[in-house]
Scaffold this motif. Structure first.
Motif, PDB file in Angstrom:
ATOM      1  N   ALA A  25     -29.760 -47.369  46.472  1.00 27.04           N
ATOM      2  CA  ALA A  25     -31.113 -47.094  46.984  1.00 27.04           C
ATOM      3  C   ALA A  25     -31.354 -48.217  48.267  1.00 27.04           C
ATOM      4  O   ALA A  25     -31.851 -47.798  49.313  1.00 27.04           O
ATOM      5  CB  ALA A  25     -32.331 -47.656  45.910  1.00 27.04           C
ATOM      6  N   THR A  26     -30.879 -49.337  48.130  1.00 26.55           N
ATOM      7  CA  THR A  26     -31.161 -50.343  49.075  1.00 26.55           C
ATOM      8  C   THR A  26     -30.418 -49.957  50.448  1.00 26.55           C
ATOM      9  O   THR A  26     -30.816 -50.040  51.633  1.00 26.55           O
ATOM     10  CB  THR A  26     -30.788 -51.551  48.761  1.00 26.55           C
ATOM     11  N   ALA A  27     -29.149 -49.039  50.126  1.00 22.03           N
ATOM     12  CA  ALA A  27     -28.571 -48.563  51.141  1.00 22.03           C
ATOM     13  C   ALA A  27     -29.179 -47.442  52.214  1.00 22.03           C
ATOM     14  O   ALA A  27     -29.001 -47.432  53.524  1.00 22.03           O
ATOM     15  CB  ALA A  27     -27.032 -47.898  50.543  1.00 22.03           C
ATOM     16  N   PHE A  28     -29.972 -46.626  51.311  1.00 28.18           N
ATOM     17  CA  PHE A  28     -30.718 -45.550  51.832  1.00 28.18           C
ATOM     18  C   PHE A  28     -32.080 -46.060  52.582  1.00 28.18           C
ATOM     19  O   PHE A  28     -32.855 -45.329  53.115  1.00 28.18           O
ATOM     20  CB  PHE A  28     -30.665 -44.388  51.071  1.00 28.18           C
ATOM     21  N   SER A  29     -32.635 -47.113  52.367  1.00 25.82           N
ATOM     22  CA  SER A  29     -33.915 -47.654  52.449  1.00 25.82           C
ATOM     23  C   SER A  29     -34.356 -47.558  53.972  1.00 25.82           C
ATOM     24  O   SER A  29     -35.337 -47.271  54.500  1.00 25.82           O
ATOM     25  CB  SER A  29     -34.250 -49.072  51.741  1.00 25.82           C
ATOM     26  N   PRO A  30     -33.263 -47.873  54.932  1.00 24.85           N
ATOM     27  CA  PRO A  30     -33.917 -47.621  56.241  1.00 24.85           C
ATOM     28  C   PRO A  30     -33.952 -46.421  56.609  1.00 24.85           C
ATOM     29  O   PRO A  30     -34.758 -46.241  57.478  1.00 24.85           O
ATOM     30  CB  PRO A  30     -32.621 -48.234  56.924  1.00 24.85           C
ATOM     31  N   LEU A  31     -33.369 -45.431  55.967  1.00 21.95           N
ATOM     32  CA  LEU A  31     -33.674 -44.030  56.197  1.00 21.95           C
ATOM     33  C   LEU A  31     -34.917 -43.446  55.591  1.00 21.95           C
ATOM     34  O   LEU A  31     -35.258 -42.599  56.352  1.00 21.95           O
ATOM     35  CB  LEU A  31     -32.342 -43.117  55.674  1.00 21.95           C
ATOM     36  N   ALA A  32     -35.273 -44.028  54.624  1.00 29.65           N
ATOM     37  CA  ALA A  32     -36.567 -43.831  54.052  1.00 29.65           C
ATOM     38  C   ALA A  32     -37.813 -44.404  54.776  1.00 29.65           C
ATOM     39  O   ALA A  32     -38.929 -44.063  54.332  1.00 29.65           O
ATOM     40  CB  ALA A  32     -36.572 -44.105  52.495  1.00 29.65           C
TER      41      ALA A  32
END
Length: 50
Positions: A25-32
């Motif tokens: 989840a933290t890996a994708f948080s910049p995309l979110a």
């Protein structure tokens, strides 16, 4: 309203997540990051300037 519901869902998901899921989840948080303003614009939930 869309922003509040998104934040509540995110916090509830983090409450029950395992370490590997949190890492993903933290890996994708910049995309979110742009999603809440985008959802607000789609639903017309843009706050007025005070």
């Amino acid at each position: 309203m869309a922003i509040v519901l998104g934040q509540v869902a995110w916090n509830m998901a983090l409450k029950y997540a395992r370490a590997s899921e949190l890492s993903l989840a933290t890996a994708f948080s910049p995309l979110a990051a742009p999603m809440p303003p985008l959802a607000a614009a789609i639903f017309g939930d843009i706050p007025e300037m005070a």
